[in-house]
Design a protein around this motif. Structure first.
Motif, mmCIF file in Angstrom:
data_model
loop_
_atom_site.group_PDB
_atom_site.id
_atom_site.type_symbol
_atom_site.label_atom_id
_atom_site.label_comp_id
_atom_site.label_asym_id
_atom_site.label_seq_id
_atom_site.Cartn_x
_atom_site.Cartn_y
_atom_site.Cartn_z
ATOM 1 N N LYS A 197 0.771 -1.267 0.045
ATOM 2 C CA LYS A 197 0.061 0.179 0.030
ATOM 3 C C LYS A 197 0.940 1.195 -0.001
ATOM 4 O O LYS A 197 0.606 2.202 -0.641
ATOM 5 N N ARG A 198 1.956 1.265 0.736
ATOM 6 C CA ARG A 198 2.899 2.306 0.871
ATOM 7 C C ARG A 198 3.499 2.590 -0.707
ATOM 8 O O ARG A 198 3.454 3.648 -0.935
ATOM 9 N N LEU A 199 3.878 1.664 -1.072
ATOM 10 C CA LEU A 199 4.819 1.432 -2.615
ATOM 11 C C LEU A 199 3.649 2.027 -3.501
ATOM 12 O O LEU A 199 3.881 3.126 -4.424
ATOM 13 N N ALA A 200 2.315 1.588 -3.434
ATOM 14 C CA ALA A 200 1.459 1.827 -4.422
ATOM 15 C C ALA A 200 1.022 3.383 -4.377
ATOM 16 O O ALA A 200 0.865 4.042 -5.266
ATOM 17 N N ASP A 201 0.860 3.880 -2.847
ATOM 18 C CA ASP A 201 0.535 5.279 -2.685
ATOM 19 C C ASP A 201 1.727 6.351 -3.184
ATOM 20 O O ASP A 201 1.268 7.297 -3.891
ATOM 21 N N GLY A 202 2.772 5.798 -3.074
ATOM 22 C CA GLY A 202 3.778 6.530 -3.632
ATOM 23 C C GLY A 202 4.002 6.681 -5.105
ATOM 24 O O GLY A 202 4.215 7.794 -5.614
ATOM 25 N N LEU A 203 3.932 5.582 -5.751
ATOM 26 C CA LEU A 203 3.738 5.651 -7.210
ATOM 27 C C LEU A 203 2.550 6.164 -7.640
ATOM 28 O O LEU A 203 2.660 7.064 -8.711
ATOM 29 N N TYR A 204 1.305 6.055 -6.885
ATOM 30 C CA TYR A 204 0.233 6.902 -7.228
ATOM 31 C C TYR A 204 0.513 8.448 -7.329
ATOM 32 O O TYR A 204 -0.063 9.110 -8.103
ATOM 33 N N ASP A 205 1.163 8.997 -6.053
ATOM 34 C CA ASP A 205 1.253 10.439 -6.116
ATOM 35 C C ASP A 205 2.252 10.742 -7.279
ATOM 36 O O ASP A 205 1.833 11.962 -7.738
ATOM 37 N N LYS A 206 3.217 10.112 -7.391
ATOM 38 C CA LYS A 206 4.252 10.615 -8.422
ATOM 39 C C LYS A 206 3.395 10.587 -9.948
ATOM 40 O O LYS A 206 3.633 11.471 -10.636
ATOM 41 N N HIS A 207 2.690 9.564 -10.155
ATOM 42 C CA HIS A 207 1.780 9.700 -11.507
ATOM 43 C C HIS A 207 0.822 10.746 -11.563
ATOM 44 O O HIS A 207 0.486 11.384 -12.496
ATOM 45 N N ARG A 208 0.344 10.993 -10.205
ATOM 46 C CA ARG A 208 -0.764 11.990 -10.142
ATOM 47 C C ARG A 208 -0.119 13.274 -10.661
ATOM 48 O O ARG A 208 -0.504 14.389 -11.548
ATOM 49 N N ILE A 209 0.968 13.947 -9.998
ATOM 50 C CA ILE A 209 1.686 15.063 -10.133
ATOM 51 C C ILE A 209 2.110 14.905 -11.539
ATOM 52 O O ILE A 209 1.976 16.340 -12.288
ATOM 53 N N GLU A 210 2.795 14.231 -12.257
ATOM 54 C CA GLU A 210 2.967 13.878 -13.648
ATOM 55 C C GLU A 210 1.680 14.384 -14.440
ATOM 56 O O GLU A 210 1.843 15.227 -15.384
ATOM 57 N N LEU A 211 0.758 13.814 -14.232
ATOM 58 C CA LEU A 211 -0.533 13.994 -14.861
ATOM 59 C C LEU A 211 -1.113 15.505 -14.863
ATOM 60 O O LEU A 211 -1.424 16.037 -15.737
ATOM 61 N N ASP A 212 -0.785 15.897 -13.443
ATOM 62 C CA ASP A 212 -1.385 17.380 -13.446
ATOM 63 C C ASP A 212 -0.251 18.413 -14.187
ATOM 64 O O ASP A 212 -0.795 19.412 -14.853
ATOM 65 N N LYS A 213 1.076 18.159 -14.137
ATOM 66 C CA LYS A 213 1.775 18.878 -15.216
ATOM 67 C C LYS A 213 1.372 18.763 -16.437
ATOM 68 O O LYS A 213 1.396 19.631 -17.208
ATOM 69 N N LYS A 214 1.211 17.646 -16.862
ATOM 70 C CA LYS A 214 0.665 17.219 -18.295
ATOM 71 C C LYS A 214 -0.490 18.101 -18.567
ATOM 72 O O LYS A 214 -0.815 18.757 -19.697
ATOM 73 N N ALA A 215 -1.501 17.878 -17.809
ATOM 74 C CA ALA A 215 -2.758 18.468 -18.047
ATOM 75 C C ALA A 215 -2.656 20.156 -18.001
ATOM 76 O O ALA A 215 -3.373 20.623 -18.759
ATOM 77 N N MET A 216 -1.768 20.811 -16.935
ATOM 78 C CA MET A 216 -1.473 22.286 -17.443
ATOM 79 C C MET A 216 -0.995 22.734 -18.541
ATOM 80 O O MET A 216 -1.460 23.566 -19.223
ATOM 81 N N GLU A 217 -0.150 21.693 -19.015
ATOM 82 C CA GLU A 217 0.627 21.964 -20.154
ATOM 83 C C GLU A 217 -0.204 22.006 -21.441
ATOM 84 O O GLU A 217 -0.472 22.670 -22.402
ATOM 85 N N LEU A 218 -1.186 20.982 -21.312
ATOM 86 C CA LEU A 218 -2.093 20.809 -22.288
ATOM 87 C C LEU A 218 -3.028 21.808 -22.369
ATOM 88 O O LEU A 218 -3.538 22.425 -23.440
ATOM 89 N N GLN A 219 -3.627 22.402 -21.375
ATOM 90 C CA GLN A 219 -4.574 23.494 -20.996
ATOM 91 C C GLN A 219 -3.856 24.846 -21.691
ATOM 92 O O GLN A 219 -4.649 25.552 -22.451
ATOM 93 N N ARG A 220 -2.681 24.968 -21.440
ATOM 94 C CA ARG A 220 -2.087 26.123 -21.794
ATOM 95 C C ARG A 220 -2.098 25.906 -23.473
ATOM 96 O O ARG A 220 -2.174 27.103 -24.026
ATOM 97 N N MET A 221 -1.732 24.868 -24.008
ATOM 98 C CA MET A 221 -1.429 24.733 -25.482
ATOM 99 C C MET A 221 -2.827 24.863 -26.118
ATOM 100 O O MET A 221 -2.881 25.511 -27.152
ATOM 101 N N GLU A 222 -3.947 24.459 -25.423
ATOM 102 C CA GLU A 222 -5.266 24.518 -25.859
ATOM 103 C C GLU A 222 -5.740 26.062 -25.813
ATOM 104 O O GLU A 222 -6.457 26.414 -27.045
ATOM 105 N N GLU A 223 -5.396 26.601 -24.886
ATOM 106 C CA GLU A 223 -5.966 28.152 -24.891
ATOM 107 C C GLU A 223 -5.063 28.885 -25.983
ATOM 108 O O GLU A 223 -5.961 29.713 -26.662
#
Length: 401
Positions: free
Chosen positions: A200-226
């Motif tokens: 569970k600890r390992l999955a939580d860490g991986l999930y947090d890293k993946h969520r941060i990367e997805l947030d960065k990609k979503a922000m970049e895509l939002q800027r490009m879309e605008e």
């Protein structure tokens, strides 16, 4: 007189010279070349006579040298055929040996295969391995289970009185097994719980890293879309502006052209042939013999009369053509009947001529047969009355020529 010589004088002079030459011939010098030629001819004549009159060498119409050459070729060919046949025989013997060896090898292979099959049957296909062996196994009773194996034996029914309710014969062993089982379960649960926490600890860490990367990609895509939306809005605005200007210009040009067309149409209707009822307006552009139906005002009386006259002429012309065709057909029928009759007469005349020619030919053949028989009798009775004797045949082969 001195230049002329009589024929008698010439003959007497030639005879005198000939006699003088014969008398002086032994004393004249000999021509060696001419003598050699004469001697060669004599030798050739003797050799020819020896060949012609020798029955062992002479063969009429056959070349002995060619026959000897053919015999020698035949012997050579026979020797070659014998050698080839010997080679074929040797090859056949060798093939027979090879066939025998292959046959022996095949028999040996079959024997080995049968042996292997029997070994396989003895080792792996014994009767104890059969599915139905338990039905006729002689040791079935010895191999059968006893009446009671344990307390948990399902064969121990109530009617068998093998086990009574309340009995617990293996209580101590059962308690020890239960305690051991509880201890194993406890250790297993602890290990599974620790492993689940680590996962569970390992999955939580991986999930947090993946969520941060997805947030960065979503922000970049939002800027490009605008940014793309701003560009699209700017381009759409410019395009709509150009389209509006072009549409306004087209509408103005269309309105102006429509006004010009309306004015031209009004002037054409006012000044045209439709309202003025001009008869020439019904004439088609494809020729004066064609009219436009929507502009035609009807036929004039002289035109109707002309049409009726033409129709009457056509009817009379058609009747005339039918009459000519009927007469022509009757003429053809009459000629066909005459030609058929002439052909029949000609065929009869030809048959009569053939019959007369056949009679003449038979008469000529009979005369030829009679002449042939007469000539044959004349030859047999008058010409060939003196058959050849042996003296006639003995006169041949006396010279080489």
């Amino acid at each position: 007189m001195r230049g002329k010589v009589s024929e008698h004088g010439v003959k007497s002079f030639c005879l005198a010279d000939l006699s003088t030459f014969l008398m002086l011939k032994p004393y004249l010098p000999v021509d060696l070349k001419e003598a050699a030629v004469l001697q060669r001819r004599r030798d050739a004549e003797q050799q020819r006579q020896s060949r012609v009159f020798d029955a062992r060498v002479r063969n009429v119409g056959v070349d002995k040298d060619a026959l000897d050459h053919q015999i020698q070729d035949r012997k050579t060919r026979k020797e070659t055929d014998n050698k080839r046949q010997e080679a074929f025989d040797a090859q056949m013997v060798q093939n027979d040996k090879i066939t025998c060896l292959l046959d022996d090898r095949q028999k040996e292979d079959i024997q080995n295969l049968n042996k292997a099959i029997n070994d396989f049957r003895l080792c792996l296909q014994q009767k104890e391995d059969r599915r139905e062996f338990d039905l006729y196994d002689p040791q079935a009773l010895k191999k059968d289970l006893p009446a009671r194996v344990s307390d948990d034996d399902p064969r121990c029914t109530v009617s068998g009185v093998q086990k009574l309710l309340g009995e617990d014969l293996t209580e101590n062993n059962r308690r020890k097994a239960q305690q051991e089982q509880l201890r194993e379960w406890s250790l297993q649960q602890q290990w599974e719980q620790q492993k689940a926490l680590e996962d569970k600890r390992l999955a939580d860490g991986l999930y947090d890293k993946h969520r941060i990367e997805l947030d960065k990609k979503a922000m970049e895509l939002q800027r490009m879309e605008e940014k793309a939306k701003r560009h699209v809005c700017t381009f759409t605005k410019e395009f709509n502006k150009v389209q509006a200007e072009e549409s306004l210009a087209r509408r103005k040009f269309k309105k102006q052209q429509e006004e010009e067309d309306n004015s031209v149409e009004i002037s054409n209707l006012v000044e045209g042939d439709l309202l003025s009822e001009n008869p020439a307006q019904a004439i088609s552009a494809f020729g004066p013999h064609r009219i436009v139906t929507d502009r035609w005002k009807g036929m004039r009386p002289e035109q109707l009369e002309e049409v009726i006259n033409v129709q009457q002429q056509q009817i009379q012309e058609k009747m005339r053509l039918k009459e000519e065709e009927r007469q022509r057909q009757a003429e053809w029928d009459r000629r066909r009947v005459q030609e058929a009759r002439a052909m029949v007469l000609l065929e009869r005349q030809q048959k009569r001529q053939e019959k007369e020619l056949r009679k003449e030919q038979d008469h000529i053949n009979l005369q030829l047969v009679q002449a042939h028989e007469a000539q044959k009798n004349y030859l047999n009775k008058e010409v060939f009355t003196n058959p050849p004797t042996d003296a006639y045949f003995h006169q041949f082969n006396t010279t080489s020529r």
